[in-house]
Design an enzyme around this catalytic site. Structure first.
Site, PDB file in Angstrom:
ATOM      1  N   LYS A 244       0.856  -1.202   0.000  1.00 39.15           N
ATOM      2  CA  LYS A 244       0.000   0.000   0.000  1.00 39.15           C
ATOM      3  C   LYS A 244       0.886   1.245   0.000  1.00 39.15           C
ATOM      4  CE  LYS A 244      -3.321   2.457   3.042  1.00 39.15           C
ATOM      5  NZ  LYS A 244      -4.302   2.328   4.147  1.00 39.15           N
ATOM      6  N   ASP A 249      -2.936  10.011   4.048  1.00 42.04           N
ATOM      7  CA  ASP A 249      -4.335   9.587   4.131  1.00 42.04           C
ATOM      8  C   ASP A 249      -5.124  10.571   4.989  1.00 42.04           C
ATOM      9  OD1 ASP A 249      -6.746   8.259   4.230  1.00 42.04           O
ATOM     10  OD2 ASP A 249      -6.011   6.556   5.432  1.00 42.04           O
ATOM     11  N   LYS A 256     -10.831  12.176   8.134  1.00 40.36           N
ATOM     12  CA  LYS A 256     -10.433  11.688   9.457  1.00 40.36           C
ATOM     13  C   LYS A 256     -10.503  12.817  10.483  1.00 40.36           C
ATOM     14  CE  LYS A 256      -7.067   8.119   8.174  1.00 40.36           C
ATOM     15  NZ  LYS A 256      -7.813   7.007   8.786  1.00 40.36           N
ATOM     16  N   ASP A 267       1.385   6.128   5.939  1.00 37.46           N
ATOM     17  CA  ASP A 267       0.397   5.188   5.417  1.00 37.46           C
ATOM     18  C   ASP A 267       0.884   4.444   4.166  1.00 37.46           C
ATOM     19  OD1 ASP A 267      -2.032   3.942   5.914  1.00 37.46           O
ATOM     20  OD2 ASP A 267      -3.193   5.321   4.660  1.00 37.46           O
ATOM     21  N   ASP A 326     -12.376   6.672   3.355  1.00 37.82           N
ATOM     22  CA  ASP A 326     -11.216   6.410   4.206  1.00 37.82           C
ATOM     23  C   ASP A 326     -10.755   4.946   4.120  1.00 37.82           C
ATOM     24  OD1 ASP A 326      -9.205   6.955   5.972  1.00 37.82           O
ATOM     25  OD2 ASP A 326     -10.493   7.069   7.755  1.00 37.82           O
ATOM     26  N   ARG A 330      -7.660  -0.609   0.494  1.00 36.01           N
ATOM     27  CA  ARG A 330      -8.169  -1.781  -0.226  1.00 36.01           C
ATOM     28  C   ARG A 330      -8.536  -1.438  -1.672  1.00 36.01           C
ATOM     29  NH1 ARG A 330     -12.872  -2.653   4.079  1.00 36.01           N
ATOM     30  NH2 ARG A 330     -11.312  -1.563   5.351  1.00 36.01           N
TER      31      ARG A 330
HETATM   32  N1  BES Z   1      -4.666   4.001   6.980  1.00 36.97           N
HETATM   33  C1  BES Z   1      -5.863   3.671   7.665  1.00 36.97           C
HETATM   34  C2  BES Z   1      -5.659   2.592   8.714  1.00 36.97           C
HETATM   35  C3  BES Z   1      -4.802   2.984   9.874  1.00 36.97           C
HETATM   36  C4  BES Z   1      -5.359   3.512  11.012  1.00 36.97           C
HETATM   37  C5  BES Z   1      -3.430   2.761   9.848  1.00 36.97           C
HETATM   38  C6  BES Z   1      -4.570   3.854  12.078  1.00 36.97           C
HETATM   39  C7  BES Z   1      -2.636   3.101  10.913  1.00 36.97           C
HETATM   40  C8  BES Z   1      -3.210   3.646  12.039  1.00 36.97           C
HETATM   41  C9  BES Z   1      -6.906   3.161   6.667  1.00 36.97           C
HETATM   42  O1  BES Z   1      -6.841   3.751   5.409  1.00 36.97           O
HETATM   43  C10 BES Z   1      -8.234   3.489   7.229  1.00 36.97           C
HETATM   44  O2  BES Z   1      -8.532   4.635   7.347  1.00 36.97           O
HETATM   45  N2  BES Z   1      -9.018   2.454   7.557  1.00 36.97           N
HETATM   46  C11 BES Z   1     -10.316   2.643   8.094  1.00 36.97           C
HETATM   47  C12 BES Z   1     -11.258   1.704   7.390  1.00 36.97           C
HETATM   48  C13 BES Z   1     -12.717   1.946   7.713  1.00 36.97           C
HETATM   49  C14 BES Z   1     -13.166   3.264   7.108  1.00 36.97           C
HETATM   50  C15 BES Z   1     -13.539   0.811   7.170  1.00 36.97           C
HETATM   51  C16 BES Z   1     -10.258   2.320   9.587  1.00 36.97           C
HETATM   52  O3  BES Z   1      -9.558   1.360   9.960  1.00 36.97           O
HETATM   53  O4  BES Z   1     -10.849   3.060  10.360  1.00 36.97           O
HETATM   54 ZN    ZN Z   2      -5.009   4.458   4.847  1.00 41.22          ZN
HETATM   55 MN    MN Z   3      -7.934   5.550   5.269  1.00 43.47          MN
END
Ligand code: BES
Ligand code: ZN
Ligand code: MN
Length: 476
Positions: A244, A249, A256, A267, A326, A330
């Site tokens: 990734k 992000d 966020k 990220d 967010d 994926r």
């Molecule tokens: N990059 C984040 C995941 C993340 C969170 C990595 C904290 C490191 C520390 C990812 O892109 C994300 O935002 N995931 C969301 C998915 C949700 C919207 C289904 C999450 O985990 O909240």
């Molecule tokens: Zn992310």
């Molecule tokens: Mn995200």
């Protein structure tokens, strides 16, 4: 100012192995718990020593360094503490470490890994870096195992170099690091290594080829997305590593919260691990074929940003109903996995990503999650990690959540309800065909707030060493 960002890669502590020590160089004596002094310890007062791993004490002529009970973790800790102790105003240029006769190849690797990485530092500043020991000579004495120990040290230094580069890439702030910077920095480094080639595709190529996930995520940013492809080797099994590469992000339209958003400059840690692993595999000229794919995009808010409710067409044609912008990781990984399955004939597919906050909650900050369709591959990842100081824990691809990945208005639903780390993995699985596949979620261990073992605060480089070790296992 961009010019004060440290040059990537940053410099590691050098290490050499020799049978004899030098004159006029500070000496480091090892102390096991007891305390029990190693070679060169005559005349050192043990009354204030415990021998605990990482205990560093300066004496008149020498330093002592605790190696605890001699476990691999003890040796990693010891190497790291030594380099930290040999830093600052009166840091010597070099030092001789007098090893004990029980030091085998595995302990050598652990010690060198700790020593090379423990002094890691990334700071954006116009000031000179504080002084740090530049090199260590590891003195084995005449054991007859010098060759084995030297190759163990070389391998460990290569692994440390990979971790360090992965840290550099992730620590680089996102005002400097955009998709173009990440992909071209990797390509510049790859060009210097025999047998490794790099291709960087731009947004026009991505559009022609139908990389709808990468384009959707990258659409909200003024800095357009890229696809990095690194290729190494011509014979042997073909491993494809996908990382990734989200260079920042924000969450996109599903923005966020402000707290902690700045951490999202790391990220692309999965992509950094893939880039660093490919360079290490190629530098070591391992007899294996490896391709690294890093879809690079900035997930930002803008007039051309993708929206919740959109339907995105991925590479190869499958469609996803977007629910939350967010969940961008994926989206870009789906394109890259489909591209690998369709074009690269992989024997093995491994993706690495800071994918879900849910994994951080499940396994904490020091262990990565492994999801795999293959029991064998899952076990190989766990074992590879254990050999190089990265902990993995297998997570299940729960059957009862598979049906939730279906959408009414598209092929797949981006964020199926249920346990977040698992449902994200189930979504990715749809793009892996029948290739043996492992998904490594490193959202927890990719960063650290604390200094421990060979880790310093900031990006940890987690995952790079496991990938190199996995390639080593599949070599020949
Ligand atoms: N990059 C984040 C995941 C993340 C969170 C990595 C904290 C490191 C520390 C990812 O892109 C994300 O935002 N995931 C969301 C998915 C949700 C919207 C289904 C999450 O985990 O909240
Ligand atoms: Zn992310
Ligand atoms: Mn995200």
């Amino acid at each position: 100012m961009a010019s004060t960002v440290p040059a990537v890669p940053t410099k590691l502590v050098d290490v050499e192995v020799a049978t004899t020590s030098r004159r006029t160089v500070p000496v480091v004596v090892l102390v096991a718990t007891g305390p029990e002094l190693g070679p060169g310890g005559d005349g050192i007062d043990v009354s204030d020593l415990t021998g605990k791993a990482g205990e560093t004490v300066r004496h008149d002529e020498a330093w002592t360094l605790g190696v605890g009970t001699g476990t691999l973790a003890d040796y990693r800790t010891a190497g790291a503490s030594l380099v930290r102790a040999l830093s600052g105003e009166d840091a010597p240029r070099t030092a001789d470490v007098l090893l004990t006769p029980d030091l085998d190849a595995a302990r050598m690797r652990a010690f060198v890994l700790g020593a090379a990485l423990g002094g890691y530092r990334f700071k954006v500043t116009g000031e000179d870096a504080p002084k740090r020991v530049g090199s260590l000579r590891l003195v084995t004495g005449d054991t007859g195992f010098e060759e084995v120990l030297t190759s163990a040290a070389l391998k460990a230094h290569a692994l440390a170099t990979a971790t360090s580069l992965a840290r550099d890439l992730a620590n680089t702030p996102s005002n400097v690091k955009d998709p173009r910077w990440l992909s071209t920095t990797a390509a510049r480094l790859a060009d210097k290594v025999d047998g490794l080639s790099a291709t960087v595709r731009d947004e026009k190529w991505l559009a022609q080829q139908g990389f709808g996930g990468v384009l959707a995520v990258g659409g909200g940013s003024a800095r357009p997305p890229r696809l990095l492809e690194l290729t190494y080797g011509t014979t042997g099994p073909h491993l494809v590593f996908v990382g990734k590469g989200i260079t920042f992000d924000t969450g996109g339209i599903s923005v966020k919260p402000a707290d902690g958003m700045h951490l999202m400059r790391t990220d692309m840690a999965g992509g950094g691990a893939v880039i660093a692993a490919l360079l290490a595999v190629a530098r070591r000229q391992l007899p294996v074929r490896v391709t690294g794919l890093v879809p690079c995009a900035e997930n930002h808010v803008g007039g051309a940003a993708y929206r919740p409710g959109d339907v995105v067409r991925h590479y190869g044609g499958a469609t996803t109903e977007v629910q939350n912008t967010d969940a961008e990781g994926r989206m870009v990984l789906a394109d890259a996995l489909a591209y690998a399955v369709k074009n690269l004939k992989p024997d093995l597919l491994v993706d690495v990503a800071t994918l879900t906050g849910a994994m951080k909650i499940s396994l904490g900050l020091r262990t990565g999650g492994v999801f795999s369709s293959s029991d064998e591959l899952a076990a190989e990842v766990v074992e590879a990690g254990a050999g190089v100081g990265e902990k993995w824990w297998r997570m299940p691809l729960l059957e009862e959540h598979v049906s939730a990945v279906a959408s009414e208005i598209a092929d797949y639903k981006q964020c199926p309800p249920g346990p977040g780390g698992i449902t994200a993995a189930l979504f990715l699985q749809k793009f892996t065909g029948d290739v043996p596949w492992a998904h490594l979620d490193i959202a927890g261990p990719a960063r650290s707030e604390k200094v421990y073992d060979e880790v310093v605060a900031g990006a940890t480089g987690f995952g790079a060493r496991t990938l190199v070790e996995l390639a080593e296992k599949y070599s020949r």
